[in-house]
Design a protein around this motif. Sequence first.
Motif, PDB file in Angstrom:
ATOM      1  N   GLY A   1       0.722  -1.222   0.186  1.00  0.00           N
ATOM      2  CA  GLY A   1       0.118   0.085  -0.219  1.00  0.00           C
ATOM      3  C   GLY A   1       0.731   1.311  -0.048  1.00  0.00           C
ATOM      4  N   ALA A   2       2.039   1.121  -0.363  1.00  0.00           N
ATOM      5  CA  ALA A   2       2.692   2.425  -0.387  1.00  0.00           C
ATOM      6  C   ALA A   2       2.019   3.373  -1.522  1.00  0.00           C
ATOM      7  N   LYS A   3       2.250   4.802  -1.150  1.00  0.00           N
ATOM      8  CA  LYS A   3       1.539   5.812  -2.068  1.00  0.00           C
ATOM      9  C   LYS A   3       2.384   6.011  -3.311  1.00  0.00           C
ATOM     10  N   LYS A   4       3.477   5.890  -3.030  1.00  0.00           N
ATOM     11  CA  LYS A   4       4.658   5.887  -4.393  1.00  0.00           C
ATOM     12  C   LYS A   4       6.025   5.314  -3.760  1.00  0.00           C
TER      13      LYS A   4
ATOM     14  N   GLU B   1      18.343   2.569  -9.251  1.00  0.00           N
ATOM     15  CA  GLU B   1      19.018   1.500  -9.540  1.00  0.00           C
ATOM     16  C   GLU B   1      19.972   2.106 -10.467  1.00  0.00           C
ATOM     17  N   VAL B   2      21.323   1.556 -10.769  1.00  0.00           N
ATOM     18  CA  VAL B   2      22.447   2.123 -11.631  1.00  0.00           C
ATOM     19  C   VAL B   2      22.427   1.332 -12.744  1.00  0.00           C
ATOM     20  N   ASP B   3      22.332   0.066 -12.600  1.00  0.00           N
ATOM     21  CA  ASP B   3      22.367  -1.069 -13.590  1.00  0.00           C
ATOM     22  C   ASP B   3      21.031  -1.050 -14.652  1.00  0.00           C
ATOM     23  N   PRO B   4      21.294  -0.617 -15.943  1.00  0.00           N
ATOM     24  CA  PRO B   4      20.083  -0.737 -16.827  1.00  0.00           C
ATOM     25  C   PRO B   4      19.724  -2.007 -17.195  1.00  0.00           C
ATOM     26  N   GLU B   5      20.513  -3.083 -17.039  1.00  0.00           N
ATOM     27  CA  GLU B   5      19.973  -4.486 -17.279  1.00  0.00           C
ATOM     28  C   GLU B   5      18.966  -4.811 -15.986  1.00  0.00           C
ATOM     29  N   ALA B   6      19.289  -4.567 -14.940  1.00  0.00           N
ATOM     30  CA  ALA B   6      18.737  -4.819 -13.692  1.00  0.00           C
ATOM     31  C   ALA B   6      17.193  -4.217 -13.783  1.00  0.00           C
ATOM     32  N   ILE B   7      17.259  -2.779 -14.421  1.00  0.00           N
ATOM     33  CA  ILE B   7      16.204  -2.221 -14.420  1.00  0.00           C
ATOM     34  C   ILE B   7      15.127  -2.864 -15.648  1.00  0.00           C
ATOM     35  N   GLU B   8      15.648  -3.379 -16.597  1.00  0.00           N
ATOM     36  CA  GLU B   8      14.682  -4.043 -17.422  1.00  0.00           C
ATOM     37  C   GLU B   8      13.874  -4.884 -16.608  1.00  0.00           C
ATOM     38  N   VAL B   9      14.624  -6.066 -16.014  1.00  0.00           N
ATOM     39  CA  VAL B   9      13.898  -7.024 -15.149  1.00  0.00           C
ATOM     40  C   VAL B   9      13.051  -6.254 -14.037  1.00  0.00           C
ATOM     41  N   LEU B  10      13.264  -5.208 -13.467  1.00  0.00           N
ATOM     42  CA  LEU B  10      12.473  -4.409 -12.277  1.00  0.00           C
ATOM     43  C   LEU B  10      11.300  -3.818 -12.925  1.00  0.00           C
ATOM     44  N   LYS B  11      11.320  -3.362 -14.089  1.00  0.00           N
ATOM     45  CA  LYS B  11      10.148  -2.898 -14.980  1.00  0.00           C
ATOM     46  C   LYS B  11       9.009  -3.919 -15.174  1.00  0.00           C
ATOM     47  N   GLU B  12       9.800  -5.182 -15.637  1.00  0.00           N
ATOM     48  CA  GLU B  12       8.771  -6.337 -15.592  1.00  0.00           C
ATOM     49  C   GLU B  12       8.131  -6.647 -14.546  1.00  0.00           C
ATOM     50  N   ASN B  13       8.690  -6.628 -13.351  1.00  0.00           N
ATOM     51  CA  ASN B  13       8.335  -7.132 -11.928  1.00  0.00           C
ATOM     52  C   ASN B  13       7.413  -6.159 -11.476  1.00  0.00           C
ATOM     53  N   VAL B  14       7.193  -4.992 -11.912  1.00  0.00           N
ATOM     54  CA  VAL B  14       6.326  -3.931 -11.241  1.00  0.00           C
ATOM     55  C   VAL B  14       5.514  -3.271 -12.383  1.00  0.00           C
TER      56      VAL B  14
ATOM     57  N   PHE C   1       1.865  -1.794 -11.674  1.00  0.00           N
ATOM     58  CA  PHE C   1       1.702  -0.593 -10.934  1.00  0.00           C
ATOM     59  C   PHE C   1       2.174   0.726 -11.632  1.00  0.00           C
ATOM     60  N   ASP C   2       1.545   1.663 -11.323  1.00  0.00           N
ATOM     61  CA  ASP C   2       1.615   3.158 -11.997  1.00  0.00           C
ATOM     62  C   ASP C   2       2.132   4.220 -10.859  1.00  0.00           C
ATOM     63  N   ASN C   3       2.315   3.628  -9.806  1.00  0.00           N
ATOM     64  CA  ASN C   3       2.758   4.597  -8.613  1.00  0.00           C
ATOM     65  C   ASN C   3       4.201   4.357  -8.318  1.00  0.00           C
ATOM     66  N   VAL C   4       4.791   3.821  -9.408  1.00  0.00           N
ATOM     67  CA  VAL C   4       6.380   3.652  -9.001  1.00  0.00           C
ATOM     68  C   VAL C   4       7.042   4.427 -10.063  1.00  0.00           C
ATOM     69  N   GLU C   5       8.348   5.440  -9.652  1.00  0.00           N
ATOM     70  CA  GLU C   5       9.051   6.023 -10.525  1.00  0.00           C
ATOM     71  C   GLU C   5      10.382   5.231 -10.552  1.00  0.00           C
ATOM     72  N   VAL C   6      10.807   4.777 -11.802  1.00  0.00           N
ATOM     73  CA  VAL C   6      12.014   4.283 -11.892  1.00  0.00           C
ATOM     74  C   VAL C   6      13.356   5.136 -12.389  1.00  0.00           C
TER      75      VAL C   6
END
Length: 206
Positions: free
Chosen positions: A69-72, A77-90, A93-98
């Motif tokens: 229930g986090a508001k935002k 994250e510094v690693d672009p490859e990890a961020i690709e996976v992160l975006k898939e995992n979340v 949700f539209d209340n997350v800013e990567v």
Amino acid sequence: MRKKELAIILSKLKGFRNPKPWLEQYRTPGNAASELLWLAYSLGDIEGKVVADLGAGTGVLTLGALLLGAKKVYAVEVDPEAIEVLKENVEDFDNVEVIVGDVSEFSEKVDTVVMNPPFGSQRKHADRPFLLKAFEVSEVVYSIHLAKPEVRKFIERFSQENNFVISHKVTTEIEIPAQFFFHRKRLERIKVDIYRFIRASQERSF
């Protein structure tokens, strides 16, 4: 949602496709992530709050905070490859800013920081920039560190030097599977401490 259910969900998330040893990229185990997040949730530090996950990796703590229930959530994250996976995992949700970048560049003020910083096994004191940034941007910080006497002494001293106190500490065990050339065991079990820090000026009975 119960803590056990949260742990199961987080343990099934997509992990690093190309883990980098110099960044100490191990996925945060579901049991440790749920332990940290449930403590934060039970103390009113997640639901309806703006949260930062520093060194978010593939987004285990980020997703857990969103599910609770986090508001935002800012996922840094510094690693672009990890961020690709992160975006898939979340992706649901539209209340997350990567945010792609080093944690030292993050400057948003948040209610709560959650993080599993590098232990410093490959680069000594690798956890310090994470702690410093967390203490800068929030009044409440949750973090995972090795449960070793020398680490505990450092954490106590470092938090005091930065005007923070330890309000809670939970010790648990995590499993790290062999994934780098220098690993000698197929599965390493290590003890870690999950800390809750609060700014000394905000200290109250607990």
